[in-house]
Design a protein around this motif. Sequence first.
Motif, mmCIF file in Angstrom:
data_model
loop_
_atom_site.group_PDB
_atom_site.id
_atom_site.type_symbol
_atom_site.label_atom_id
_atom_site.label_comp_id
_atom_site.label_asym_id
_atom_site.label_seq_id
_atom_site.Cartn_x
_atom_site.Cartn_y
_atom_site.Cartn_z
ATOM 1 N N LYS A 167 61.159 45.037 30.447
ATOM 2 C CA LYS A 167 59.757 45.133 30.025
ATOM 3 C C LYS A 167 59.272 46.559 30.175
ATOM 4 O O LYS A 167 59.536 47.224 31.159
ATOM 5 N N GLU B 171 53.691 48.936 29.908
ATOM 6 C CA GLU B 171 52.523 48.377 29.235
ATOM 7 C C GLU B 171 52.594 46.865 29.175
ATOM 8 O O GLU B 171 51.631 46.161 29.456
ATOM 9 N N GLU B 172 53.790 46.345 28.842
ATOM 10 C CA GLU B 172 53.945 44.900 28.737
ATOM 11 C C GLU B 172 53.770 44.240 30.089
ATOM 12 O O GLU B 172 53.202 43.168 30.202
ATOM 13 N N GLU C 145 50.059 44.224 30.838
ATOM 14 C CA GLU C 145 49.404 43.284 29.944
ATOM 15 C C GLU C 145 49.716 41.848 30.338
ATOM 16 O O GLU C 145 48.834 41.001 30.401
ATOM 17 N N LYS D 277 47.000 39.033 31.522
ATOM 18 C CA LYS D 277 46.815 37.838 30.722
ATOM 19 C C LYS D 277 47.146 36.587 31.504
ATOM 20 O O LYS D 277 46.513 35.565 31.359
ATOM 21 N N ARG D 278 48.192 36.653 32.354
ATOM 22 C CA ARG D 278 48.545 35.478 33.125
ATOM 23 C C ARG D 278 47.413 35.108 34.056
ATOM 24 O O ARG D 278 47.092 33.936 34.205
ATOM 25 N N ALA E 246 44.304 35.698 33.540
ATOM 26 C CA ALA E 246 43.251 35.124 32.704
ATOM 27 C C ALA E 246 43.580 33.687 32.339
ATOM 28 O O ALA E 246 42.758 32.793 32.457
ATOM 29 N N LYS E 247 44.809 33.432 31.922
ATOM 30 C CA LYS E 247 45.199 32.088 31.516
ATOM 31 C C LYS E 247 45.148 31.128 32.675
ATOM 32 O O LYS E 247 44.738 29.985 32.540
ATOM 33 N N LYS E 248 45.593 31.581 33.864
ATOM 34 C CA LYS E 248 45.612 30.697 35.015
ATOM 35 C C LYS E 248 44.211 30.201 35.315
ATOM 36 O O LYS E 248 44.011 29.071 35.740
ATOM 37 N N ALA E 249 43.235 31.067 35.035
ATOM 38 C CA ALA E 249 41.863 30.691 35.325
ATOM 39 C C ALA E 249 41.285 29.794 34.246
ATOM 40 O O ALA E 249 40.307 29.104 34.486
ATOM 41 N N GLU E 250 41.898 29.788 33.054
ATOM 42 C CA GLU E 250 41.324 28.957 31.974
ATOM 43 C C GLU E 250 41.622 27.496 32.233
ATOM 44 O O GLU E 250 42.683 27.009 32.107
ATOM 45 N N GLU F 76 59.196 40.210 24.650
ATOM 46 C CA GLU F 76 60.598 40.621 24.674
ATOM 47 C C GLU F 76 61.413 39.802 23.689
ATOM 48 O O GLU F 76 62.218 40.327 22.915
ATOM 49 N N MET G 190 35.422 26.932 30.139
ATOM 50 C CA MET G 190 36.600 27.205 30.948
ATOM 51 C C MET G 190 37.245 28.531 30.574
ATOM 52 O O MET G 190 37.735 29.267 31.429
ATOM 53 N N HIS H 293 37.008 31.501 33.217
ATOM 54 C CA HIS H 293 38.326 31.386 33.859
ATOM 55 C C HIS H 293 38.306 30.306 34.932
ATOM 56 O O HIS H 293 38.876 30.467 36.017
ATOM 57 N N SER H 294 37.652 29.178 34.601
ATOM 58 C CA SER H 294 37.492 28.111 35.589
ATOM 59 C C SER H 294 38.666 27.138 35.564
ATOM 60 O O SER H 294 39.258 26.877 34.530
ATOM 61 N N HIS H 295 38.972 26.596 36.746
ATOM 62 C CA HIS H 295 40.013 25.574 36.871
ATOM 63 C C HIS H 295 39.459 24.168 36.742
ATOM 64 O O HIS H 295 40.158 23.241 36.369
ATOM 65 N N GLY I 54 48.234 27.708 31.752
ATOM 66 C CA GLY I 54 48.348 28.334 33.064
ATOM 67 C C GLY I 54 49.464 27.708 33.871
ATOM 68 O O GLY I 54 49.963 28.274 34.813
ATOM 69 N N HIS J 164 52.556 29.538 34.581
ATOM 70 C CA HIS J 164 52.435 30.735 35.422
ATOM 71 C C HIS J 164 52.016 30.372 36.832
ATOM 72 O O HIS J 164 51.767 31.229 37.642
#
Lengths: 294, 294, 294
Positions: free
Chosen positions: A276, A279-280, A283, A287-288, A290-294, B45, B224, B228-230, B262, B265
């Motif tokens: 990687k 930058e990747e 990034e 993003k992870r 952010a996603k974990k929180a969604e 990748e 959400m 970024h809410s769980h 999420g 991750h």
Amino acid sequence: MELPGALPLGELAAAFATLPVFPLFDLAYYIVSVLYLKYEPGAVEMSRRSPFASWLCAMLHCFGSYILADLLLGESPLHYFSNHSSVVLATAVWYLIFFCPMNLFYKCVSFLPMKLVFVAMKEVVRVRKIAAGVHHAHHHGWFVMMATGWVKGSGVALMSNFEQLLRGVWRPETNEILHMSFPTKASLYGTLLFTLQQTHWLPIAEANLIFFFTMFMIVCKVFMTATHSHASPFAPIEDFICPVFFGSVASGHASHHHDHHGASHDVSHPPPPPAKSKEELNEGTRKRKAKKAE
Amino acid sequence: MELPGALPLGELAAAFATLPVFPLFDLAYYIVSVLYLKYEPGAVEMSRRSPFASWLCAMLHCFGSYILADLLLGESPLHYFSNHSSVVLATAVWYLIFFCPMNLFYKCVSFLPMKLVFVAMKEVVRVRKIAAGVHHAHHHGWFVMMATGWVKGSGVALMSNFEQLLRGVWRPETNEILHMSFPTKASLYGTLLFTLQQTHWLPIAEANLIFFFTMFMIVCKVFMTATHSHASPFAPIEDFICPVFFGSVASGHASHHHDHHGASHDVSHPPPPPAKSKEELNEGTRKRKAKKAE
Amino acid sequence: MELPGALPLGELAAAFATLPVFPLFDLAYYIVSVLYLKYEPGAVEMSRRSPFASWLCAMLHCFGSYILADLLLGESPLHYFSNHSSVVLATAVWYLIFFCPMNLFYKCVSFLPMKLVFVAMKEVVRVRKIAAGVHHAHHHGWFVMMATGWVKGSGVALMSNFEQLLRGVWRPETNEILHMSFPTKASLYGTLLFTLQQTHWLPIAEANLIFFFTMFMIVCKVFMTATHSHASPFAPIEDFICPVFFGSVASGHASHHHDHHGASHDVSHPPPPPAKSKEELNEGTRKRKAKKAE
């Protein structure tokens, strides 16, 4: 494309395209397929301990293309097994390769000149299957045509993870789509050509395309089998086109051009770990989170 | 349920339910789906090394609902790929998100206000799919209706193990049924509501149900995504009902309410190890010995 | 085969073959199937944490045979779920076995004399399913008939890897085809007998075959359940025939004859590592090098 001076070639191609594949070419297909099964680590052991599982693996190797194509088209995956003669022939090949006294049959068919003949005949069947698959799915549209032709050409390779699972082997880190072997990649390009031909975008008669593509496949596979070569004939073109469309291809790309049957033994050349860029990495981490929180 | 004073609402709901999803809402669905694919570790990748595998993953993310529904109903899983426009649109979205120069397209669509609009539009498509799935399977009976609606709503999440396998990732310890993310759980409850409506047990017009359930999903998902809410909106009700019907829910239950995207991750929040009571340990050992002997 | 003096037996067999399996025999089938699910490590825990996943596993255990048979024949795998009464009955059995207050229902049905009755009744259903499966696939040819009968008899065992995956368990080193449990092996032999009978190679009436094979299965399974025995009744014949056709069977073969439900707990009897002869090792290495180069 029919030129008056090419009539003999057109007739040759037409005769070639209508050559019956059963029983001789199919026999060669089964021999090569079961040979490659025998090469797999633990396959001989499995044939002694669990002959039924070994037979089932051999059937997947011989008829995987039909099974996959039928699955994709929503038909019975066992449809082809109504052809009793083919199944009995493949069973006989499996039995002789694994259980012939003094391994006689195996020694005969794996004698290199004989093997090259069988490899060439197998390619005849492969290309016919691609053409038949594209033809069969004609009314379903482009993508279904290409998918059907591709799985008909690639056969058991595309279900290699699950064929290995049947043998008690599980290698999830790689699969035939992620790291394509030559036959799978050639089938992909072939199905594209046959689809373009079927939809009249490629101005060539189907018989001629079958003839030329088969000759190409025979030359490549016989050369690769005889010289134990890794080199893919597609590499030069891909190394030119891919960076243009898909960004820089990692340096490890060339080492992946090996036949499917070598993939499972490729312990000394594992796929390089993903490298990687900084930058990747940043990034990805951002993003992870952010996603974990969604 | 049509009250005279609610005619405007009924008309609004009817207009909403017949709003064409192609191309704008479908486009938003593809953008959000491929965005979430890009967030997966190693996805960028993979797009460089194996663009075809990356494209196939993107197609699973965009059309997984149709593939699964067709598989469940015994139809061709590639049936939806006859819609060339949709496949080309999804391919374009995949290409722009992964390969646009200077990552321009990605930066545009992941700009939070834009992303929230796309997330809202994706929920419109999701609910429409659930309704269509339940409707399509109407003559198969309750369970098939609910199953079809559920897979149409959940999409690729329900085949996440195998989508990850395609990327060379294998995480068998969890799956979307064992640890449901919010969209999957919401689709399950949604399909139940739509099935009750289809079988006339829920006295509400289909258009109104589509409207209200879509509004609910939009509000939840936008909230959400923005915060970024769980927290799952179902948790209070489930924490009340589940202990009544299914015994005490383990304390680790609340931590599993996170979006599917999420889940992969969630390395810092692995599912807690099963805490067995002493009685269960004894019982399990005794039964295992009995079964081993059978 | 109808002898004048065997008319009472023929009538008994005919009456037996037409005995309705729903609801009593099906109920016994569901009870035994869900009991075996409960024995699996972590199953009780899963029922508390993820009741939906637990219910789905129970449905796979109860209806796995129908799902697999429909998949093989290209039909909807949810086809059998149109039988609402069966699904509701199986759901009720699942709920009572997992969630009955004070585990009352479980204690009743696992009381050994009761359990033996249920085990016997389950075998009645199993044999009926094999016969029905062979009959249903009659026009597809021998191999499809045998495959359909086999999966109808074996049920969830043949998809055990994936049923375990649903529970978050993954054991790729073994599967029901590689190491067959008694019910799976008996179903395989049974489907062969029923196929021979259907194709008139075995001169016996279907009702008589159903009767005698059921009696055989009942005696074996009741004996194995009551005595916690490992011994397979097929071992003497197999140990005589297999070395003739398939070479020497490794000494570890006999230890694999245990019921599927014990297979997952068989931690003290793992499949012995493949013992390769020196010749096989050399051959394998040489072939792997050859294949790697192809």
